[in-house]
Design a protein around this motif. Sequence first.
Motif, short mmCIF file in Angstrom:
data_model
loop_
_atom_site.label_atom_id
_atom_site.label_comp_id
_atom_site.label_asym_id
_atom_site.label_seq_id
_atom_site.Cartn_x
_atom_site.Cartn_y
_atom_site.Cartn_z
N ALA A 85 7.21 26.88 -53.82
CA ALA A 85 7.48 27.00 -52.20
C ALA A 85 6.10 27.01 -51.64
O ALA A 85 5.05 26.73 -52.34
N ALA A 86 5.89 27.62 -50.54
CA ALA A 86 4.75 27.99 -49.87
C ALA A 86 3.69 28.73 -50.64
O ALA A 86 4.17 29.56 -51.43
N ASN A 87 2.40 28.91 -50.26
CA ASN A 87 1.48 29.65 -50.82
C ASN A 87 1.95 31.04 -50.32
O ASN A 87 1.82 31.65 -49.29
N ILE A 88 2.39 32.05 -51.43
CA ILE A 88 2.93 33.49 -51.11
C ILE A 88 1.85 34.21 -51.85
O ILE A 88 1.43 33.96 -53.04
N LEU A 89 1.81 35.24 -51.19
CA LEU A 89 0.79 36.55 -51.79
C LEU A 89 1.52 37.81 -51.91
O LEU A 89 2.54 37.87 -51.22
N PRO A 91 2.63 41.35 -50.80
CA PRO A 91 3.53 42.01 -51.96
C PRO A 91 4.97 41.32 -51.96
O PRO A 91 5.86 41.49 -52.45
N ALA A 92 4.87 39.91 -51.65
CA ALA A 92 6.17 39.13 -51.64
C ALA A 92 6.55 39.12 -53.13
O ALA A 92 5.86 38.87 -54.08
N PRO A 93 7.90 39.07 -53.24
CA PRO A 93 8.72 38.91 -54.41
C PRO A 93 8.17 37.52 -55.09
O PRO A 93 8.02 36.31 -54.50
N ASN A 94 8.03 37.30 -56.29
CA ASN A 94 7.69 36.04 -57.02
C ASN A 94 6.31 35.61 -56.51
O ASN A 94 6.47 34.12 -56.46
N ALA A 95 5.48 36.17 -56.26
CA ALA A 95 4.27 35.71 -56.03
C ALA A 95 3.29 35.30 -57.18
O ALA A 95 1.97 35.15 -56.92
N ASN A 96 3.94 35.64 -58.44
CA ASN A 96 3.34 35.37 -59.62
C ASN A 96 3.14 34.01 -60.17
O ASN A 96 3.64 33.52 -60.80
N GLY A 142 5.22 43.26 -75.49
CA GLY A 142 5.82 41.78 -75.41
C GLY A 142 6.43 41.44 -74.03
O GLY A 142 6.42 40.08 -73.81
N THR A 143 6.25 42.42 -73.06
CA THR A 143 6.61 42.09 -71.65
C THR A 143 5.26 41.33 -71.20
O THR A 143 4.30 41.42 -71.26
N VAL A 144 5.77 39.95 -70.63
CA VAL A 144 4.94 39.09 -70.11
C VAL A 144 4.54 39.51 -68.48
O VAL A 144 5.51 39.73 -67.65
N VAL A 145 3.36 39.73 -68.42
CA VAL A 145 2.84 40.21 -66.98
C VAL A 145 2.03 39.14 -66.49
O VAL A 145 1.11 38.43 -67.27
N ALA A 146 1.95 39.15 -65.12
CA ALA A 146 1.12 38.37 -64.61
C ALA A 146 -0.01 38.80 -63.57
O ALA A 146 0.40 39.57 -62.69
N ASP A 147 -1.26 38.64 -63.83
CA ASP A 147 -2.37 39.03 -63.13
C ASP A 147 -2.54 38.07 -62.10
O ASP A 147 -3.30 37.31 -62.20
N ILE A 148 -2.61 38.62 -60.85
CA ILE A 148 -3.08 37.68 -59.59
C ILE A 148 -4.11 37.99 -59.07
O ILE A 148 -4.56 39.21 -58.75
N PHE A 149 -5.19 37.16 -58.91
CA PHE A 149 -6.57 37.16 -58.11
C PHE A 149 -6.64 36.45 -57.07
O PHE A 149 -6.31 34.93 -57.06
N TRP A 150 -7.19 36.87 -55.68
CA TRP A 150 -7.23 35.72 -54.63
C TRP A 150 -8.15 36.54 -53.77
O TRP A 150 -8.47 37.85 -53.76
N VAL A 151 -8.58 35.71 -52.78
CA VAL A 151 -9.47 36.31 -51.71
C VAL A 151 -8.96 35.75 -50.35
O VAL A 151 -8.09 34.96 -50.01
N GLU A 152 -9.10 37.04 -49.62
CA GLU A 152 -8.71 37.03 -48.20
C GLU A 152 -9.96 37.13 -47.28
O GLU A 152 -10.63 37.99 -47.39
N GLN A 153 -9.92 36.25 -46.29
CA GLN A 153 -11.13 36.30 -45.29
C GLN A 153 -10.51 37.04 -43.81
O GLN A 153 -9.54 36.80 -43.69
N ASN A 154 -11.64 37.75 -43.47
CA ASN A 154 -11.62 38.31 -41.90
C ASN A 154 -10.12 39.17 -41.88
O ASN A 154 -9.36 38.93 -41.11
N ILE A 155 -10.02 40.01 -42.89
CA ILE A 155 -8.54 40.77 -42.81
C ILE A 155 -8.49 41.81 -41.62
O ILE A 155 -7.42 42.13 -41.34
N ASN A 156 -9.52 42.23 -41.07
CA ASN A 156 -9.73 42.89 -39.81
C ASN A 156 -9.78 42.12 -38.63
O ASN A 156 -9.92 42.66 -37.56
N SER A 157 -9.93 40.76 -38.79
CA SER A 157 -9.84 40.00 -37.55
C SER A 157 -11.10 39.82 -37.05
O SER A 157 -11.18 39.89 -35.68
N ILE A 158 -12.07 40.44 -37.58
CA ILE A 158 -13.55 40.43 -37.04
C ILE A 158 -14.57 39.63 -37.86
O ILE A 158 -14.88 39.96 -38.86
N ASN A 159 -15.03 38.41 -37.03
CA ASN A 159 -15.60 37.34 -37.90
C ASN A 159 -16.83 38.20 -38.30
O ASN A 159 -17.54 37.57 -39.18
N ASP A 160 -17.29 38.92 -37.71
CA ASP A 160 -19.05 39.43 -38.01
C ASP A 160 -18.81 40.68 -38.95
O ASP A 160 -19.81 41.50 -38.89
#
Length: 283
Positions: A85-89, A91-96, A142-160
């Motif tokens: 589906a769309a790009n999901i991050l 804590p959304a379920p199935n974001a792996n 043997g449980t398969v786990v997925a480590d997810i790595f991503w970048v988020e910009q301006n998480i505080n909505s402050i460009n500087d």
Amino acid sequence: MNIKHQNGLSLIELMIALSLGVVISLFLINIMASSNRAAINSEGSSEATENGRFIAGWLTERFRIGGYSSEGTNLEIPYADTCAAANILPPAPNANCSFDDDNSTTTGGDKVVTLRTIDTSASDATYSSACDGTDLSGLPDGTVVADIFWVEQNINSINDDDFDDVLYCSTYNHTTGIQLSAAQVIANGIEGMQALYLEDNRPNGNETAPTIAGLEYRNASNVVNWERVSGLKFSILTRSFNDSTQNVLQRSYILLDAAPYTYSDRVVRNIQQTAVFPTNIDK
């Protein structure tokens, strides 16, 4: 009787002395200002470079264990397929799931998802922990786990804001799509990440076709068969924590296949690029 007269400085001599003093003072001030700017720029460059090297090294170790399987299990896919589906991050379920996003000015770039199995018998706690160190030893080996790595910009909505461009990680149960560890900040000052995957489409495997024909780096959207991915190349963009280290100028930074990351500010930035080959995947 002789009278000696002592003459003082004439007005012209005084004006010349004052003029020379002003010129020398301006010269010294200019030297000091230039030295100060050079020192600040050097400090900013060192911050961006040091941050980039540290994070690139940390990510290399995390990406390298992709495909790790505990004894008695069989896991040959080091990295997860793209999102249906769309790009999901989290804590959304199935974001792996991985995704490819070159719109770097708004999203921070690609999401990389490493697959591995839980192994409580391993001497290294990495193999029984989430990417942020959360203990997962309660899961069956043997449980398969997925480590997810991503970048988020301006998480505080402050460009500087120097500290709101963030690299995150989270770990999921890859079979159920349930989040096992909360999204954890790994580092600040990371403005983008891009990845290309090395897909091996040589006929009959690499033993009978020991050539580079059929080996190709592709973005996540263009990988044909994730079972044939044997490595990746990633690039990250880091910044200094001082936003006044150089003259204001529009600068662009190109990370692999992404659109340029373009800024018009005084911040020093650095690009780190590394190729990674999982240690347990045949290449």
